[in-house]
Design a protein around this motif. Structure first.
Motif, PDB file in Angstrom:
ATOM      1  N   LYS A 197      65.075  80.944 102.234  1.00 34.45           N
ATOM      2  CA  LYS A 197      66.014  80.050 101.533  1.00 34.45           C
ATOM      3  C   LYS A 197      65.629  78.576 101.733  1.00 34.45           C
ATOM      4  O   LYS A 197      65.513  77.828 100.772  1.00 34.45           O
ATOM      5  CB  LYS A 197      67.453  80.278 102.044  1.00 34.45           C
ATOM      6  CG  LYS A 197      67.930  81.721 101.967  1.00 34.45           C
ATOM      7  CD  LYS A 197      69.361  81.873 102.474  1.00 34.45           C
ATOM      8  CE  LYS A 197      69.587  81.502 103.942  1.00 34.45           C
ATOM      9  NZ  LYS A 197      68.834  82.345 104.904  1.00 34.45           N
ATOM     10  N   SER A 198      65.458  78.175 103.002  1.00 34.19           N
ATOM     11  CA  SER A 198      65.131  76.766 103.267  1.00 34.19           C
ATOM     12  C   SER A 198      63.775  76.414 102.671  1.00 34.19           C
ATOM     13  O   SER A 198      63.601  75.329 102.105  1.00 34.19           O
ATOM     14  CB  SER A 198      65.118  76.490 104.767  1.00 34.19           C
ATOM     15  OG  SER A 198      66.405  76.651 105.302  1.00 34.19           O
ATOM     16  N   SER A 199      62.811  77.316 102.788  1.00 33.48           N
ATOM     17  CA  SER A 199      61.481  77.040 102.230  1.00 33.48           C
ATOM     18  C   SER A 199      61.597  76.762 100.738  1.00 33.48           C
ATOM     19  O   SER A 199      60.931  75.859 100.210  1.00 33.48           O
ATOM     20  CB  SER A 199      60.555  78.239 102.461  1.00 33.48           C
ATOM     21  OG  SER A 199      60.413  78.480 103.838  1.00 33.48           O
TER      22      SER A 199
ATOM     23  N   PRO B 277      69.930  68.679 104.490  1.00 32.19           N
ATOM     24  CA  PRO B 277      69.097  69.694 105.150  1.00 32.19           C
ATOM     25  C   PRO B 277      69.862  70.557 106.143  1.00 32.19           C
ATOM     26  O   PRO B 277      70.940  70.194 106.607  1.00 32.19           O
ATOM     27  CB  PRO B 277      68.040  68.855 105.865  1.00 32.19           C
ATOM     28  CG  PRO B 277      68.686  67.551 106.125  1.00 32.19           C
ATOM     29  CD  PRO B 277      69.654  67.322 105.006  1.00 32.19           C
ATOM     30  N   GLU B 278      69.261  71.706 106.458  1.00 34.78           N
ATOM     31  CA  GLU B 278      69.838  72.599 107.459  1.00 34.78           C
ATOM     32  C   GLU B 278      69.845  71.891 108.815  1.00 34.78           C
ATOM     33  O   GLU B 278      68.933  71.154 109.154  1.00 34.78           O
ATOM     34  CB  GLU B 278      68.960  73.857 107.535  1.00 34.78           C
ATOM     35  CG  GLU B 278      69.516  74.926 108.422  1.00 34.78           C
ATOM     36  CD  GLU B 278      68.610  76.157 108.438  1.00 34.78           C
ATOM     37  OE1 GLU B 278      67.800  76.347 107.518  1.00 34.78           O
ATOM     38  OE2 GLU B 278      68.749  76.939 109.397  1.00 34.78           O
ATOM     39  N   GLY B 279      70.891  72.100 109.584  1.00 34.72           N
ATOM     40  CA  GLY B 279      70.932  71.560 110.945  1.00 34.72           C
ATOM     41  C   GLY B 279      71.307  70.100 111.025  1.00 34.72           C
ATOM     42  O   GLY B 279      71.011  69.421 112.006  1.00 34.72           O
TER      43      GLY B 279
ATOM     44  N   LEU C  19      72.463  71.949  99.119  1.00 36.11           N
ATOM     45  CA  LEU C  19      73.093  72.007 100.439  1.00 36.11           C
ATOM     46  C   LEU C  19      72.541  73.211 101.196  1.00 36.11           C
ATOM     47  O   LEU C  19      72.721  74.351 100.770  1.00 36.11           O
ATOM     48  CB  LEU C  19      74.612  72.161 100.284  1.00 36.11           C
ATOM     49  CG  LEU C  19      75.311  71.074  99.463  1.00 36.11           C
ATOM     50  CD1 LEU C  19      76.755  71.479  99.169  1.00 36.11           C
ATOM     51  CD2 LEU C  19      75.261  69.760 100.225  1.00 36.11           C
ATOM     52  N   ASP C  20      71.860  72.935 102.320  1.00 39.37           N
ATOM     53  CA  ASP C  20      71.261  74.032 103.086  1.00 39.37           C
ATOM     54  C   ASP C  20      72.185  74.408 104.251  1.00 39.37           C
ATOM     55  O   ASP C  20      72.220  73.721 105.268  1.00 39.37           O
ATOM     56  CB  ASP C  20      69.871  73.622 103.587  1.00 39.37           C
ATOM     57  CG  ASP C  20      69.059  74.819 104.086  1.00 39.37           C
ATOM     58  OD1 ASP C  20      69.652  75.909 104.255  1.00 39.37           O
ATOM     59  OD2 ASP C  20      67.843  74.662 104.307  1.00 39.37           O
ATOM     60  N   GLU C  21      72.920  75.477 104.068  1.00 35.49           N
ATOM     61  CA  GLU C  21      73.852  76.021 105.071  1.00 35.49           C
ATOM     62  C   GLU C  21      74.856  75.000 105.610  1.00 35.49           C
ATOM     63  O   GLU C  21      74.922  74.762 106.830  1.00 35.49           O
ATOM     64  CB  GLU C  21      73.069  76.659 106.227  1.00 35.49           C
ATOM     65  CG  GLU C  21      72.156  77.772 105.704  1.00 35.49           C
ATOM     66  CD  GLU C  21      71.920  78.886 106.703  1.00 35.49           C
ATOM     67  OE1 GLU C  21      72.817  79.130 107.550  1.00 35.49           O
ATOM     68  OE2 GLU C  21      70.872  79.525 106.628  1.00 35.49           O
ATOM     69  N   PRO C  22      75.660  74.433 104.716  1.00 39.88           N
ATOM     70  CA  PRO C  22      76.630  73.427 105.169  1.00 39.88           C
ATOM     71  C   PRO C  22      77.704  73.976 106.097  1.00 39.88           C
ATOM     72  O   PRO C  22      78.327  73.198 106.817  1.00 39.88           O
ATOM     73  CB  PRO C  22      77.259  72.924 103.856  1.00 39.88           C
ATOM     74  CG  PRO C  22      77.037  74.014 102.867  1.00 39.88           C
ATOM     75  CD  PRO C  22      75.725  74.645 103.257  1.00 39.88           C
TER      76      PRO C  22
HETATM   77 MG   LIG Z   1      67.172  78.147 106.471  1.00 39.76          MG
END
Ligand SMILES: [Mg+2]
Ligand SMILES: Nc1ncnc2c1ncn2[C@@H]1O[C@H](COP(=O)(O)OP(=O)(O)O)[C@@H](O)[C@H]1O
Length: 232
Positions: free
Chosen positions: A40-42, A81-83, A157-160
């Protein structure tokens, strides 16, 4: 608005994204769901110009794959981004202003700062507090708010909701719905499949780098395979 076609992403010998195709119509929330390591993030990082990929990424009918991140942001795509990735020693307001780094219209930036503060009143109350002293949920809001500061047409939105308590998850999702209603198109990455499918117009399920299922949010919420694998 965005059309990803046959996207492949490699990290050395690791084939992380294997021919993903997906389409995001203007004004919709499209969600990409999958377990850890699914790619997903990639996928979104490649859209944002942060990873290299093969295939094509059409944004308003123009291939943006391989373009520099700054140009992609300028064209109207922003990634939260995630994190969280906020700057802990800068204040909330300074972190938000960083999201507008590609712009130089002072009045517009001031207006958007107020707009982001109206979406996230918690951030306004803490405008001068160091980012690192915010709670997890507030930092997540800051990351989303910072992405909004480039006035994106497409917000990714990456894993908000990662690591947030249920009440805050609810708050973040209601803000995401509000952002759509104000006209921003959204690509939402989530492991919280229930919450994401509940608000999404359309959804894709990613497993080990490939799309294995797609459909409207409501369709997938009631799909027995999805229920068993992602809705506990
Ligand atoms: Mg990810
Ligand atoms: N910078 C990297 N270097 C090497 N492998 C990576 C890197 N980033 C991600 N990967 C690998 O690519 C695969 C997909 O990761 P990722 O896109 O982060 O998945 P997700 O976001 O769905 O959890 C995983 O196997 C992960 O270990």
């Amino acid at each position: 608005m965005l059309k990803i076609e046959n996207l492949h992403v490699y990290y050395g010998g690791i084939h992380a994204v294997k021919g993903v195709s997906l389409s995001i119509p203007k004004g919709h929330i499209v969600t990409l769901i999958g377990a850890n390591g699914a790619g997903k993030s990639s996928t979104v990082r490649t859209v944002a110009g942060l990873e290299r990929g093969k295939g094509s990424i059409l944004y308003k009918d123009k291939n943006i794959l391989g373009r520099p991140t700054e140009e992609i942001v300028r064209n109207g795509i922003a990634l939260s981004p995630e994190g969280r990735r906020i700057l802990p020693h800068l204040s909330v307001e300074e972190n938000l202003r960083l999201g507008a780094y590609i712009r130089n219209d002072k009045a517009g930036i001031a207006e958007d700062l107020e707009w982001v503060f109206s979406l996230f009143p918690r951030l306004k109350e803490r405008a001068w507090q160091a980012g690192g002293t915010l709670s997890g949920g507030e930092q997540q809001m800051l990351a989303v708010g910072r992405a909004m500061m480039s006035r994106p047409e497409l917000l990714m939105l990456d894993e908000p909701s990662l690591g947030l308590a249920p009440l805050l998850v609810k708050e973040i999702f209601s803000i995401i719905t509000k952002i759509r209603s104000l006209g921003t198109t959204i690509l939402l990455i989530e492991q919280n499949a229930f919450a994401a499918l509940s608000i999404a117009n359309y959804a894709y399920i990613l497993e080990t780098g490939s799309v294995v299922l797609e459909g409207s949010g409501q369709e997938l919420l009631h799909n027995p395979q999805v229920k068993a694998a992602y809705l506990g």
